[in-house]
Enzyme design. Structure first.
Site, PDB file in Angstrom:
ATOM      1  N   HIS A 134       6.459   4.612   4.818  1.00  0.00           N
ATOM      2  CA  HIS A 134       7.229   3.966   3.569  1.00  0.00           C
ATOM      3  C   HIS A 134       6.917   4.982   1.767  1.00  0.00           C
ATOM      4  O   HIS A 134       7.401   4.784   0.808  1.00  0.00           O
ATOM      5  CB  HIS A 134       7.678   2.631   3.276  1.00  0.00           C
ATOM      6  CG  HIS A 134       6.563   1.817   3.046  1.00  0.00           C
ATOM      7  ND1 HIS A 134       4.924   1.678   3.440  1.00  0.00           N
ATOM      8  CD2 HIS A 134       5.763   1.179   1.429  1.00  0.00           C
ATOM      9  CE1 HIS A 134       5.095   0.666   2.565  1.00  0.00           C
ATOM     10  NE2 HIS A 134       4.736   0.876   1.853  1.00  0.00           N
ATOM     11  N   ASP A 178       3.957   2.982  11.080  1.00  0.00           N
ATOM     12  CA  ASP A 178       4.434   3.117   9.034  1.00  0.00           C
ATOM     13  C   ASP A 178       3.138   4.257   8.754  1.00  0.00           C
ATOM     14  O   ASP A 178       2.150   3.628   7.632  1.00  0.00           O
ATOM     15  CB  ASP A 178       4.020   1.679   7.740  1.00  0.00           C
ATOM     16  CG  ASP A 178       4.749   2.253   7.248  1.00  0.00           C
ATOM     17  OD1 ASP A 178       5.377   3.251   6.878  1.00  0.00           O
ATOM     18  OD2 ASP A 178       5.322   1.446   6.552  1.00  0.00           O
ATOM     19  N   SER A 231      -0.665   0.164  -0.054  1.00  0.00           N
ATOM     20  CA  SER A 231      -0.012   0.170   0.359  1.00  0.00           C
ATOM     21  C   SER A 231      -0.316   2.211   0.886  1.00  0.00           C
ATOM     22  O   SER A 231      -0.571   3.098  -0.264  1.00  0.00           O
ATOM     23  CB  SER A 231       1.657   0.759   0.869  1.00  0.00           C
ATOM     24  OG  SER A 231       1.886  -0.097   1.098  1.00  0.00           O
TER      25      SER A 231
END
Ligand code: ARG
Length: 727
Positions: free
Chosen positions: A84, A221, A662
């Site tokens: 992402h 991810d 992230s």
């Protein structure tokens, strides 16, 4: 049982002996010596003091992507992060015919690597210095809010300008504890970033927005960039002749990964937390801002869906925008839910009552801090008086034409000022990125959708009370007599349709040409969006000035309030660390499950079989056929974990993280790469405001899953070979 008992005792001991709780806390590198003992006790095998060395190992291998974290995993500048986090670049390079979002992307050689989204940078923090005195130089109690704001702003910009004398660096002054302290960050800035690999979205975003922020999770991810520099080894703009950057440090990848209970840590760039806000701020945020913002996000998502078909050119242009909108719509939803069913607000009120008692019990404290909270709240209330209007104007910025016109005009306005006095975003240092943003517009723009966004937000706008309306906007759209009851949407649409037909801002060369024009050119333009920007500028600027003045006033109270709060926490042996502010932090803890609800226990690992169990063949549960076959045939290769009898996919940790973390590498006790942090569980999202040890869980991609997909599904053997893989 034994494990739980002993870790409980450890937690109690730690709490009793010093002011630090296990797991909670986003620590600044310079704070590590104060928690060195706890780190070692928790299981860290390195000398904790080594972590304070920004240019040493392992800190030197951690980088910021601006909004996400990443790390070097080879000596040729290969960078691992989340799917992402590279999603925008994958989207940017996708078309309906060549849909990389859907199919994934793998460069088999350096030559095949694609430029990342223009403006994508990679930052390596090399120096952090406290500059509180310099930023606060010349501040007095008597000065006005706007003078205080300006003084802080100019002092900061001066420090940044000095620091950036060496143009390989990007510098920033960041406030800690609401302005109690300031630090100057110096970051080597790599300007040529390329997309190397991203799995298909049916792996990298498996479960999509349904599984997002949830456990159990089965998302791959991960994705890879590569950093490039000029032949001389120095940062350079994108050029074919550039060469891969050779970082001083990169992480080793440990393919054994970690087990339940093991020590893990994350070094990264958490964006924002709000753990020291006042009860007033909390209530306003949870009962007004989040519900309202969630509704606007969902409305924009809906209108993009209605106006573009899955897989169409228009939809692909908005996939990245959609992911961002949906991510935070759900995030806000979770927070509202937790807030309504929990006791956060009453505990916040109790804290303020206790703090007041503590202050009043000592005349010196009372004299010094007694008025900080009431003074602060009074200003915060003023700041929120126009929040309905400001939120609408904020979401109106999703219109590319409106935003582009405003920014181009603002650039001309700011260029009239000496560089140091210009608004940030419009200084000389910002021009290259500004230009790249202007170049990038068309890959994320569709006129019909853009227009729908404007219609939706203006529909909310006309429902505002007269006092909150902006007369220049009213005049431009002939809305002065419009209310929610008599609003003529059809007429507005007619005007907008003409505007979109006549504007030239959808043409790249035109946008770039406007970058070099002056204010009078804008004033004489017949481009309808530029006319709107010009007509509304004065009032928009006045709104901005007023808000700056308030924040200058708030600076007279917030640092004092934080000082009182910190003293109170210290006195009560409660942990104190600064709220996240997009700067480098360390958080540590363990692999560990949790109990999301009474009667339910979540185990810390998911496995390949869970993917098959969830799969429906329909997005977002549409894993590639090849992957499902491999799983059904138990083709685990070398990546199965004995204790699980399969390949681990995702795991839970107790780390204190938030958005911005992230893409951070999850490190084991020797600072080897064992996974990537990419999310938090639903029950823990309110942790950005209200941390709860029992519910706070981070979600990580297990290195074994990453390597398994790369080797067996995508054939990314070139990258596996490039990394230093150890056991
Ligand atoms: N919740 C993740 C984070 O904020 C982002 C996941 C993006 N995926 C999505 N389905 N929108 O770090």
């Amino acid at each position: 049982m034994k494990k739980i008992a002993s870790s409980l005792i450890a937690a109690v001991l730690v709490m009793g002996s010093s002011a630090v709780l296990a797991d909670e806390g986003m620590w600044q590198p310079n704070q590590l010596p104060t928690i060195a003992k706890q780190l070692t006790k928790a299981g860290l095998k390195l000398n904790p003091n080594d972590l304070t060395d920004l240019t040493g190992f392992p800190m030197g291998a951690i980088v910021s992507l601006g909004g996400c974290t990443a790390s070097f995993v080879s000596d040729k500048g290969l960078v691992a992060t989340n799917h992402h986090c590279v999603y925008g670049s994958v989207q940017y390079n996708s078309t309906a015919e060549n849909n990389l979002l859907k199919n994934g992307f793998l460069a088999k050689s350096f030559k095949e690597e694609l430029p990342a989204t223009p403006g994508q940078r990679l930052y390596v923090t090399e120096e952090i210095n406290e500059v509180t005195k310099l930023v606060k130089a010349g501040l007095t109690n008597a000065m006005s809010g706007s003078d205080r704001y300006k003084a802080i702003d100019i002092n900061s910009k001066t420090l940044v300008a000095e620091c950036e004398n060496d143009d390989r660096y990007r510098c920033s002054v960041v406030n800690f504890h609401g302005g109690l302290e300031y630090y100057l960050f110096k970051q080597l800035t790599i300007r040529d970033v390329r997309l190397v690999h991203a799995p298909a979205s049916s792996i990298g975003k498996y479960g999509g927005d349904i599984d997002n922020w949830m456990w159990p999770r089965h998302t791959g991810d991960y994705g890879f960039y590569r950093a490039y520099v000029g032949k001389d080894g120095q940062p350079a703009d994108f050029h074919e002749d550039n060469v891969p950057y050779q970082p001083k440090h990169h992480l080793k990848v440990n393919k054994s990964s970690v087990d339940d209970g093991d020590y893990i840590m994350v070094l990264g760039y958490p964006g924002r937390t709000n753990r020291y806000r006042t009860a007033y701020e909390v209530e306003n945020q949870f009962t007004w801002v989040y519900p309202q913002a969630k509704a606007y996000r969902e409305e924009v998502i809906d209108l993009i869906h209605t106006n573009s078909e899955v897989g169409s050119e228009a939809r692909i242009k908005y996939e990245s925008t959609l992911a961002g909108l949906a991510n935070y719509a759900k995030n806000y939803g979770s927070m509202i839910h937790s807030y309504n069913k929990g006791s956060f607000f009453s505990r916040k009120q109790a804290l303020e009552t206790n703090l007041a008692q503590w202050l009043n019990s000592d005349s010196k404290r009372k004299a010094k801090y007694g008025t900080a909270l009431t003074g602060l709240n009074k200003l915060l209330k003023m700041d929120d008086a126009q929040q309905a209007r400001d939120l609408i104007l904020g979401y109106l910025r999703y219109s590319k034409m409106l935003t582009t016109a405003n920014q181009l005009h603002r650039l001309a306005v700011e260029k009239q000022l000496p560089n140091i006095e210009r608004e940030s975003g419009y200084q000389e240092r910002d021009i290259a990125r500004f230009e790249q943003r202007m170049k990038a517009v068309n890959r994320r723009y569709d006129a019909k959708i853009d227009q729908e966004i404007v219609v939706a937000m203006l529909t909310h706008y006309v429902a505002l009370p007269k006092a909150e309306r902006v007369s220049s906007i009213d005049n431009f759209f002939a809305l002065s007599h419009s209310t929610a009851a008599n609003f003529n949407e059809k007429k507005l649409r007619e005007q907008l349709t003409k505007m979109y037909k006549n504007t030239k801002l959808n043409v790249q060369e035109q946008r770039l040409a406007w970058m070099n024009k002056d204010v009078s050119d804008f004033e004489n333009s017949n481009d309808p969006f530029i006319q709107l920007a010009v007509a509304s500028f004065k009032q928009r600027k006045a709104i901005e000035d007023k808000s700056n003045e308030l924040s200058g006033n708030i600076q007279a109270y917030r640092p004092k309030y934080m000082e009182a709060l910190i003293a109170y926490f210290n006195d009560n042996n409660l942990p104190v660390y600064a709220d996240a502010n997009s700067t480098l932090r360390i958080t540590y803890g363990n692999v560990k499950g949790y109990s999301p609800q009474d009667g339910l226990t979540a185990t810390p690992y998911t496995t390949l079989e869970g993917i098959v169990a969830k799969d429906t063949g329909v997005a977002p549960f549409d894993a590639p056929k090849k992957q499902l076959e491999l799983i059904n045939n138990k083709r685990y290769g070398q990546y199965a974990k004995k204790s699980l009898g399969s390949v681990p996919v995702n795991f839970l940790g107790t780390l204190d993280i938030t958005g911005g973390n992230s893409g951070s590498p999850t490190l084991n006790d020797k600072a080897e790469f064992v996974g990537l942090v990419f999310d938090g569980v639903y029950e823990s999202i309110i942790g950005d405001w209200d941390y709860d040890t029992k519910l706070n869980r981070s979600i990580h991609v297990d290195i074994r899953y990453m390597l398994w997909v790369m080797e067996h599904v995508d054939g990314a053997t070139n990258l596996i070979e490039e990394m230093d893989i150890v056991e």
